[in-house]
Write a protein that holds these residues in place. Structure first.
Motif, PDB file in Angstrom:
ATOM      1  N   SER A 104      -2.446  -0.295 -40.305  1.00 31.41           N
ATOM      2  CA  SER A 104      -2.026  -0.912 -38.902  1.00 31.41           C
ATOM      3  C   SER A 104      -2.133   0.586 -37.990  1.00 31.41           C
ATOM      4  O   SER A 104      -2.180   1.499 -38.325  1.00 31.41           O
ATOM      5  N   CYS A 105      -2.403   0.177 -36.741  1.00 28.83           N
ATOM      6  CA  CYS A 105      -2.669   1.177 -35.561  1.00 28.83           C
ATOM      7  C   CYS A 105      -1.866   1.126 -34.350  1.00 28.83           C
ATOM      8  O   CYS A 105      -1.959  -0.069 -33.872  1.00 28.83           O
ATOM      9  N   CYS A 122      -5.671   7.932 -35.862  1.00 27.17           N
ATOM     10  CA  CYS A 122      -4.364   7.524 -34.849  1.00 27.17           C
ATOM     11  C   CYS A 122      -4.075   8.599 -33.918  1.00 27.17           C
ATOM     12  O   CYS A 122      -3.827   9.876 -34.301  1.00 27.17           O
ATOM     13  N   VAL A 123      -4.062   8.457 -32.563  1.00 26.73           N
ATOM     14  CA  VAL A 123      -3.489   9.377 -31.490  1.00 26.73           C
ATOM     15  C   VAL A 123      -2.177   9.036 -30.894  1.00 26.73           C
ATOM     16  O   VAL A 123      -1.616   9.771 -30.092  1.00 26.73           O
ATOM     17  N   ALA A 124      -1.741   7.827 -31.012  1.00 25.65           N
ATOM     18  CA  ALA A 124      -0.640   7.343 -30.397  1.00 25.65           C
ATOM     19  C   ALA A 124       0.549   8.396 -30.804  1.00 25.65           C
ATOM     20  O   ALA A 124       0.823   8.875 -31.742  1.00 25.65           O
ATOM     21  N   ALA A 125       1.440   8.534 -29.718  1.00 27.16           N
ATOM     22  CA  ALA A 125       2.711   9.447 -29.833  1.00 27.16           C
ATOM     23  C   ALA A 125       3.841   8.669 -30.449  1.00 27.16           C
ATOM     24  O   ALA A 125       4.445   9.500 -31.308  1.00 27.16           O
ATOM     25  N   THR A 126       3.880   7.381 -30.361  1.00 29.63           N
ATOM     26  CA  THR A 126       4.958   6.798 -30.882  1.00 29.63           C
ATOM     27  C   THR A 126       4.601   5.525 -31.786  1.00 29.63           C
ATOM     28  O   THR A 126       3.441   4.802 -31.422  1.00 29.63           O
ATOM     29  N   PRO A 127       5.129   5.204 -32.630  1.00 26.37           N
ATOM     30  CA  PRO A 127       4.757   3.746 -33.268  1.00 26.37           C
ATOM     31  C   PRO A 127       5.144   2.580 -32.239  1.00 26.37           C
ATOM     32  O   PRO A 127       5.872   2.750 -31.198  1.00 26.37           O
ATOM     33  N   ARG A 128       4.527   1.350 -32.598  1.00 27.40           N
ATOM     34  CA  ARG A 128       4.702   0.278 -31.761  1.00 27.40           C
ATOM     35  C   ARG A 128       5.429  -0.934 -32.688  1.00 27.40           C
ATOM     36  O   ARG A 128       4.939  -0.850 -33.923  1.00 27.40           O
ATOM     37  N   PRO A 129       6.467  -1.461 -32.101  1.00 28.56           N
ATOM     38  CA  PRO A 129       6.707  -2.687 -32.815  1.00 28.56           C
ATOM     39  C   PRO A 129       5.800  -3.724 -33.497  1.00 28.56           C
ATOM     40  O   PRO A 129       5.728  -4.178 -34.520  1.00 28.56           O
ATOM     41  N   HIS A 130       4.515  -4.043 -32.730  1.00 27.67           N
ATOM     42  CA  HIS A 130       3.611  -4.828 -33.218  1.00 27.67           C
ATOM     43  C   HIS A 130       2.227  -4.147 -33.178  1.00 27.67           C
ATOM     44  O   HIS A 130       1.295  -4.242 -31.999  1.00 27.67           O
ATOM     45  N   PRO A 131       1.701  -3.510 -34.113  1.00 26.10           N
ATOM     46  CA  PRO A 131       0.492  -2.687 -34.022  1.00 26.10           C
ATOM     47  C   PRO A 131      -0.529  -3.545 -34.092  1.00 26.10           C
ATOM     48  O   PRO A 131      -0.354  -4.768 -34.667  1.00 26.10           O
ATOM     49  N   ARG A 134      -6.782  -2.435 -37.911  1.00 24.34           N
ATOM     50  CA  ARG A 134      -8.045  -1.970 -37.844  1.00 24.34           C
ATOM     51  C   ARG A 134      -8.682  -1.880 -39.131  1.00 24.34           C
ATOM     52  O   ARG A 134      -8.120  -1.606 -40.075  1.00 24.34           O
ATOM     53  N   LEU A 135      -9.993  -2.067 -38.999  1.00 21.98           N
ATOM     54  CA  LEU A 135     -11.065  -1.866 -40.485  1.00 21.98           C
ATOM     55  C   LEU A 135     -11.272  -0.336 -40.349  1.00 21.98           C
ATOM     56  O   LEU A 135     -11.791   0.100 -39.354  1.00 21.98           O
ATOM     57  N   ARG A 136     -10.860   0.518 -41.400  1.00 18.84           N
ATOM     58  CA  ARG A 136     -11.432   1.621 -41.596  1.00 18.84           C
ATOM     59  C   ARG A 136     -12.830   1.856 -41.931  1.00 18.84           C
ATOM     60  O   ARG A 136     -13.235   1.321 -42.597  1.00 18.84           O
TER      61      ARG A 136
END
Ligand code: GLU
Length: 303
Positions: A104-105, A122-131, A134-136
Protein backbone atom coordinates in the motif's frame (compact mmCIF):
# COMPACT_ATOMS: atom_id res chain seq x y z
CA UNK A 1 -9.54 -18.58 -11.44
CA UNK A 2 -11.22 -21.32 -13.50
CA UNK A 3 -9.09 -22.67 -16.30
CA UNK A 4 -10.31 -24.82 -19.17
CA UNK A 5 -8.41 -28.06 -19.66
CA UNK A 6 -7.48 -27.31 -23.27
CA UNK A 7 -7.16 -23.61 -24.07
CA UNK A 8 -8.15 -22.81 -27.65
CA UNK A 9 -5.31 -22.57 -30.19
CA UNK A 10 -6.25 -18.96 -30.95
CA UNK A 11 -8.56 -16.70 -29.01
CA UNK A 12 -8.37 -12.98 -29.61
CA UNK A 13 -10.31 -10.07 -28.19
CA UNK A 14 -11.23 -6.44 -28.61
CA UNK A 15 -11.44 -4.47 -25.37
CA UNK A 16 -12.85 -0.98 -25.85
CA UNK A 17 -13.14 1.55 -23.03
CA UNK A 18 -16.57 3.22 -23.07
CA UNK A 19 -15.22 6.75 -23.10
CA UNK A 20 -17.08 7.79 -26.26
CA UNK A 21 -18.44 6.46 -29.54
CA UNK A 22 -16.46 3.89 -31.54
CA UNK A 23 -13.97 5.92 -33.59
CA UNK A 24 -11.78 5.17 -36.58
CA UNK A 25 -8.81 4.25 -34.36
CA UNK A 26 -10.84 1.72 -32.41
CA UNK A 27 -12.43 0.29 -35.56
CA UNK A 28 -8.90 -0.34 -36.86
CA UNK A 29 -8.10 -2.34 -33.70
CA UNK A 30 -11.46 -4.14 -33.81
CA UNK A 31 -11.17 -5.11 -37.48
CA UNK A 32 -7.47 -6.01 -37.16
CA UNK A 33 -8.02 -8.26 -34.15
CA UNK A 34 -11.11 -9.82 -35.78
CA UNK A 35 -9.28 -10.55 -39.06
CA UNK A 36 -6.25 -12.06 -37.34
CA UNK A 37 -8.47 -14.26 -35.16
CA UNK A 38 -10.72 -15.39 -38.01
CA UNK A 39 -7.82 -15.94 -40.42
CA UNK A 40 -6.26 -18.23 -37.79
CA UNK A 41 -9.56 -20.13 -37.49
CA UNK A 42 -9.78 -18.77 -33.95
CA UNK A 43 -12.33 -17.21 -31.67
CA UNK A 44 -12.87 -13.53 -31.06
CA UNK A 45 -14.29 -11.97 -27.90
CA UNK A 46 -15.34 -8.49 -26.86
CA UNK A 47 -14.73 -7.11 -23.39
CA UNK A 48 -16.03 -3.77 -22.20
CA UNK A 49 -13.35 -2.09 -20.08
CA UNK A 50 -15.62 -0.02 -17.88
CA UNK A 51 -13.57 0.27 -14.70
CA UNK A 52 -13.07 4.00 -14.72
CA UNK A 53 -16.41 5.66 -13.91
CA UNK A 54 -14.93 9.20 -13.96
CA UNK A 55 -13.91 8.70 -17.63
CA UNK A 56 -16.97 6.74 -18.72
CA UNK A 57 -19.57 8.34 -20.97
CA UNK A 58 -23.09 7.14 -20.13
CA UNK A 59 -24.47 4.95 -22.91
CA UNK A 60 -21.10 4.64 -24.67
CA UNK A 61 -20.66 0.92 -23.95
CA UNK A 62 -24.02 0.02 -25.49
CA UNK A 63 -23.38 2.34 -28.42
CA UNK A 64 -19.97 0.73 -29.05
CA UNK A 65 -21.46 -2.78 -28.95
CA UNK A 66 -24.26 -1.74 -31.30
CA UNK A 67 -21.68 -0.19 -33.63
CA UNK A 68 -19.59 -3.39 -33.66
CA UNK A 69 -22.71 -5.34 -34.66
CA UNK A 70 -23.45 -2.86 -37.42
CA UNK A 71 -19.89 -3.37 -38.68
CA UNK A 72 -20.51 -7.14 -38.68
CA UNK A 73 -17.88 -7.78 -36.00
CA UNK A 74 -19.77 -10.30 -33.90
CA UNK A 75 -18.07 -11.95 -30.93
CA UNK A 76 -18.26 -15.70 -30.28
CA UNK A 77 -19.51 -15.17 -26.74
CA UNK A 78 -21.66 -12.49 -25.14
CA UNK A 79 -19.44 -9.49 -24.28
CA UNK A 80 -18.29 -9.30 -20.67
CA UNK A 81 -18.05 -6.08 -18.67
CA UNK A 82 -15.19 -5.50 -16.30
CA UNK A 83 -17.54 -3.68 -13.92
CA UNK A 84 -19.12 -7.07 -13.16
CA UNK A 85 -15.80 -8.76 -12.44
CA UNK A 86 -14.48 -7.00 -9.32
CA UNK A 87 -14.16 -10.30 -7.42
CA UNK A 88 -11.55 -11.55 -9.92
CA UNK A 89 -9.39 -8.43 -9.53
CA UNK A 90 -9.81 -8.57 -5.80
CA UNK A 91 -8.62 -12.18 -5.67
CA UNK A 92 -5.55 -11.33 -7.77
CA UNK A 93 -4.65 -8.38 -5.54
CA UNK A 94 -5.07 -10.57 -2.45
CA UNK A 95 -2.57 -13.04 -3.86
CA UNK A 96 -0.10 -10.25 -4.59
CA UNK A 97 -0.58 -8.80 -1.10
CA UNK A 98 -0.17 -12.19 0.54
CA UNK A 99 3.10 -12.86 -1.27
CA UNK A 100 4.42 -9.37 -0.49
CA UNK A 101 4.52 -8.44 -4.20
CA UNK A 102 2.01 -5.62 -3.66
CA UNK A 103 2.22 -2.87 -1.07
CA UNK A 104 0.00 0.00 0.00
CA UNK A 105 1.26 3.42 -0.96
CA UNK A 106 0.18 6.84 0.27
CA UNK A 107 2.12 8.83 -2.36
CA UNK A 108 0.14 11.26 -4.49
CA UNK A 109 0.93 12.15 -8.07
CA UNK A 110 2.22 15.58 -7.04
CA UNK A 111 4.45 14.06 -4.36
CA UNK A 112 6.00 11.82 -7.04
CA UNK A 113 6.48 14.67 -9.52
CA UNK A 114 10.07 15.24 -8.37
CA UNK A 115 10.74 11.57 -9.32
CA UNK A 116 9.08 12.17 -12.71
CA UNK A 117 6.17 10.06 -11.50
CA UNK A 118 8.37 6.98 -11.11
CA UNK A 119 7.82 5.35 -7.72
CA UNK A 120 10.87 3.63 -6.21
CA UNK A 121 10.11 4.27 -2.55
CA UNK A 122 7.39 6.12 -0.68
CA UNK A 123 7.93 9.85 -0.39
CA UNK A 124 4.58 10.88 1.13
CA UNK A 125 4.93 12.80 4.37
CA UNK A 126 1.70 11.45 5.89
CA UNK A 127 -0.35 8.26 5.59
CA UNK A 128 -3.65 8.27 3.69
CA UNK A 129 -6.93 6.77 4.81
CA UNK A 130 -7.33 5.05 1.43
CA UNK A 131 -3.90 4.35 0.01
CA UNK A 132 -3.24 2.99 -3.48
CA UNK A 133 -1.77 -0.49 -3.96
CA UNK A 134 1.29 -0.91 -6.14
CA UNK A 135 3.33 -3.79 -7.50
CA UNK A 136 6.87 -3.72 -6.19
CA UNK A 137 9.28 -3.71 -9.15
CA UNK A 138 12.79 -4.74 -8.12
CA UNK A 139 15.74 -2.68 -9.36
CA UNK A 140 17.02 -3.95 -12.68
CA UNK A 141 13.69 -5.55 -13.71
CA UNK A 142 13.81 -5.59 -17.50
CA UNK A 143 11.10 -7.22 -19.62
CA UNK A 144 11.50 -7.96 -23.32
CA UNK A 145 9.06 -9.53 -25.76
CA UNK A 146 8.71 -10.09 -29.50
CA UNK A 147 5.74 -8.19 -30.85
CA UNK A 148 4.04 -9.77 -33.86
CA UNK A 149 4.37 -6.54 -35.84
CA UNK A 150 6.63 -4.10 -33.97
CA UNK A 151 9.44 -6.61 -33.39
CA UNK A 152 11.53 -6.86 -30.23
CA UNK A 153 10.55 -4.46 -27.47
CA UNK A 154 12.43 -4.15 -24.23
CA UNK A 155 11.77 -1.98 -21.20
CA UNK A 156 13.57 -1.39 -17.93
CA UNK A 157 10.35 -1.43 -15.93
CA UNK A 158 11.99 -0.39 -12.67
CA UNK A 159 13.67 2.67 -14.15
CA UNK A 160 11.12 3.74 -16.77
CA UNK A 161 7.86 2.91 -14.97
CA UNK A 162 8.67 2.08 -11.35
CA UNK A 163 6.35 0.41 -8.84
CA UNK A 164 3.03 0.66 -10.64
CA UNK A 165 -0.52 1.04 -9.41
CA UNK A 166 -2.85 -1.96 -9.15
CA UNK A 167 -5.66 -0.36 -7.16
CA UNK A 168 -5.95 3.42 -7.28
CA UNK A 169 -6.41 5.63 -4.24
CA UNK A 170 -9.90 6.47 -5.55
CA UNK A 171 -10.81 2.77 -5.30
CA UNK A 172 -10.74 2.04 -9.07
CA UNK A 173 -8.85 -0.99 -10.35
CA UNK A 174 -5.91 -0.07 -12.53
CA UNK A 175 -6.13 -1.09 -16.18
CA UNK A 176 -2.86 -3.06 -15.90
CA UNK A 177 -4.20 -5.42 -13.24
CA UNK A 178 -7.66 -5.88 -14.76
CA UNK A 179 -6.40 -6.55 -18.29
CA UNK A 180 -3.95 -9.20 -17.08
CA UNK A 181 -6.56 -10.95 -14.95
CA UNK A 182 -9.15 -10.90 -17.75
CA UNK A 183 -6.85 -11.97 -20.57
CA UNK A 184 -5.86 -14.99 -18.47
CA UNK A 185 -9.34 -15.77 -17.19
CA UNK A 186 -10.75 -15.60 -20.73
CA UNK A 187 -7.91 -17.77 -22.11
CA UNK A 188 -6.84 -15.10 -24.56
CA UNK A 189 -3.93 -16.41 -26.62
CA UNK A 190 -3.46 -13.34 -28.83
CA UNK A 191 -3.71 -9.71 -27.85
CA UNK A 192 -4.07 -7.43 -30.88
CA UNK A 193 -4.50 -3.73 -30.08
CA UNK A 194 -3.22 -0.25 -30.83
CA UNK A 195 0.44 0.64 -30.56
CA UNK A 196 -0.29 3.17 -27.82
CA UNK A 197 -0.33 0.17 -25.47
CA UNK A 198 3.06 -1.23 -26.55
CA UNK A 199 4.80 0.25 -23.53
CA UNK A 200 2.15 -1.14 -21.16
CA UNK A 201 2.92 -4.69 -22.29
CA UNK A 202 6.11 -5.19 -20.21
CA UNK A 203 4.10 -4.28 -17.08
CA UNK A 204 1.45 -6.79 -18.08
CA UNK A 205 4.03 -9.52 -18.71
CA UNK A 206 5.64 -8.78 -15.35
CA UNK A 207 2.26 -9.12 -13.63
CA UNK A 208 1.55 -12.38 -15.48
CA UNK A 209 4.88 -13.77 -14.28
CA UNK A 210 4.25 -12.62 -10.71
CA UNK A 211 0.78 -14.18 -10.71
CA UNK A 212 1.93 -17.35 -12.48
CA UNK A 213 -0.31 -16.68 -15.50
CA UNK A 214 0.50 -17.48 -19.14
CA UNK A 215 1.70 -14.69 -21.43
CA UNK A 216 -0.30 -14.36 -24.66
CA UNK A 217 1.23 -13.36 -27.98
CA UNK A 218 1.08 -9.61 -28.59
CA UNK A 219 0.64 -7.67 -31.82
CA UNK A 220 0.37 -3.89 -31.74
CA UNK A 221 -1.29 -2.28 -34.74
CA UNK A 222 -0.17 1.10 -36.02
CA UNK A 223 -1.81 4.29 -34.87
CA UNK A 224 -2.80 6.92 -37.34
CA UNK A 225 -0.28 9.74 -36.81
CA UNK A 226 -0.28 13.32 -37.98
CA UNK A 227 2.59 14.88 -39.91
CA UNK A 228 4.49 15.63 -36.69
CA UNK A 229 4.28 11.99 -35.59
CA UNK A 230 1.62 12.70 -32.96
CA UNK A 231 -1.43 10.52 -32.46
CA UNK A 232 -4.36 12.19 -34.18
CA UNK A 233 -6.75 13.55 -31.63
CA UNK A 234 -9.12 15.94 -33.27
CA UNK A 235 -9.04 14.61 -36.81
CA UNK A 236 -9.80 11.37 -38.63
CA UNK A 237 -8.67 8.69 -36.13
CA UNK A 238 -10.73 10.30 -33.38
CA UNK A 239 -13.85 10.90 -35.47
CA UNK A 240 -16.75 8.63 -34.62
CA UNK A 241 -17.45 6.04 -37.30
CA UNK A 242 -21.01 5.98 -38.59
CA UNK A 243 -22.71 2.64 -37.86
CA UNK A 244 -25.52 3.64 -40.23
CA UNK A 245 -23.03 3.70 -43.12
CA UNK A 246 -20.53 0.95 -42.23
CA UNK A 247 -18.97 0.17 -45.64
CA UNK A 248 -16.80 3.31 -46.08
CA UNK A 249 -15.33 3.04 -42.58
CA UNK A 250 -14.63 -0.68 -43.03
CA UNK A 251 -12.90 -0.03 -46.37
CA UNK A 252 -10.81 2.72 -44.80
CA UNK A 253 -9.77 0.52 -41.88
CA UNK A 254 -8.96 -2.30 -44.33
CA UNK A 255 -6.71 0.02 -46.35
CA UNK A 256 -5.04 1.30 -43.18
CA UNK A 257 -4.27 -2.32 -42.36
CA UNK A 258 -2.19 -2.31 -45.54
CA UNK A 259 -4.57 -4.60 -47.45
CA UNK A 260 -5.41 -4.50 -51.15
CA UNK A 261 -8.52 -2.30 -51.55
CA UNK A 262 -9.57 -3.89 -54.87
CA UNK A 263 -11.48 -6.99 -53.65
CA UNK A 264 -13.65 -4.87 -51.34
CA UNK A 265 -14.41 -2.07 -53.75
CA UNK A 266 -17.78 -3.27 -55.02
CA UNK A 267 -18.91 -5.23 -51.94
CA UNK A 268 -22.45 -3.99 -51.36
CA UNK A 269 -23.15 -5.42 -47.89
CA UNK A 270 -21.21 -5.77 -44.66
CA UNK A 271 -21.41 -9.57 -44.91
CA UNK A 272 -19.99 -9.64 -48.42
CA UNK A 273 -17.30 -7.14 -47.54
CA UNK A 274 -16.14 -9.10 -44.47
CA UNK A 275 -16.25 -12.40 -46.35
CA UNK A 276 -14.03 -10.95 -49.07
CA UNK A 277 -11.80 -9.32 -46.48
CA UNK A 278 -11.23 -12.66 -44.82
CA UNK A 279 -10.53 -14.37 -48.14
CA UNK A 280 -7.97 -11.72 -49.14
CA UNK A 281 -6.42 -10.84 -45.79
CA UNK A 282 -2.63 -11.01 -45.91
CA UNK A 283 -1.04 -10.50 -42.53
CA UNK A 284 2.38 -9.91 -44.11
CA UNK A 285 0.98 -6.63 -45.48
CA UNK A 286 0.19 -5.21 -42.02
CA UNK A 287 2.18 -1.99 -41.65
CA UNK A 288 4.14 -1.37 -38.44
CA UNK A 289 3.58 2.38 -38.86
CA UNK A 290 1.00 4.50 -40.57
CA UNK A 291 1.77 8.07 -41.44
CA UNK A 292 -0.44 11.04 -42.02
CA UNK A 293 0.10 10.84 -45.78
CA UNK A 294 -1.16 7.26 -46.00
CA UNK A 295 -3.92 7.90 -43.50
CA UNK A 296 -5.34 10.81 -45.45
CA UNK A 297 -4.83 9.10 -48.82
CA UNK A 298 -6.71 6.05 -47.65
CA UNK A 299 -9.40 8.27 -46.17
CA UNK A 300 -10.03 9.40 -49.71
CA UNK A 301 -10.64 5.94 -51.19
CA UNK A 302 -14.27 5.76 -50.23
CA UNK A 303 -15.42 9.17 -51.39
N1 GLU B 1 -9.41 -0.59 -23.12
C1 GLU B 1 -8.20 -0.21 -23.78
C2 GLU B 1 -8.46 0.92 -24.74
O1 GLU B 1 -9.59 1.11 -25.15
C3 GLU B 1 -7.59 -1.34 -24.60
C4 GLU B 1 -7.04 -2.36 -23.72
C5 GLU B 1 -6.37 -3.51 -24.44
O2 GLU B 1 -6.69 -3.81 -25.59
O3 GLU B 1 -5.55 -4.13 -23.77
O4 GLU B 1 -7.54 1.61 -25.08
Amino acid sequence: MTRVAHPPPYRGRFAPSPTGPLHAGSLLAALGSWLLARAAGGEWLVRVEDLDPPREVPGAADAQLAALSAFGLLPDQPPVRQSARHALYHAALERLRASGAAFSCPCSRSELAAQHGVHRHCVAATPRPHPAWRLRVADGTTVAFDDGLQGRFEQDVAREVGDFVLLRADGCWAYQLAVVVDDAEQDITDVVRGNDLLDSTPRQILLQRTLGLPTPRYLHLPLVLDETGQKLSKSSAAQPVDPADPLPALRRAWAQLGQDPAPLRDAGTVDTLLRRALAHFDRTRLPARLHFQEASTTTGVDH
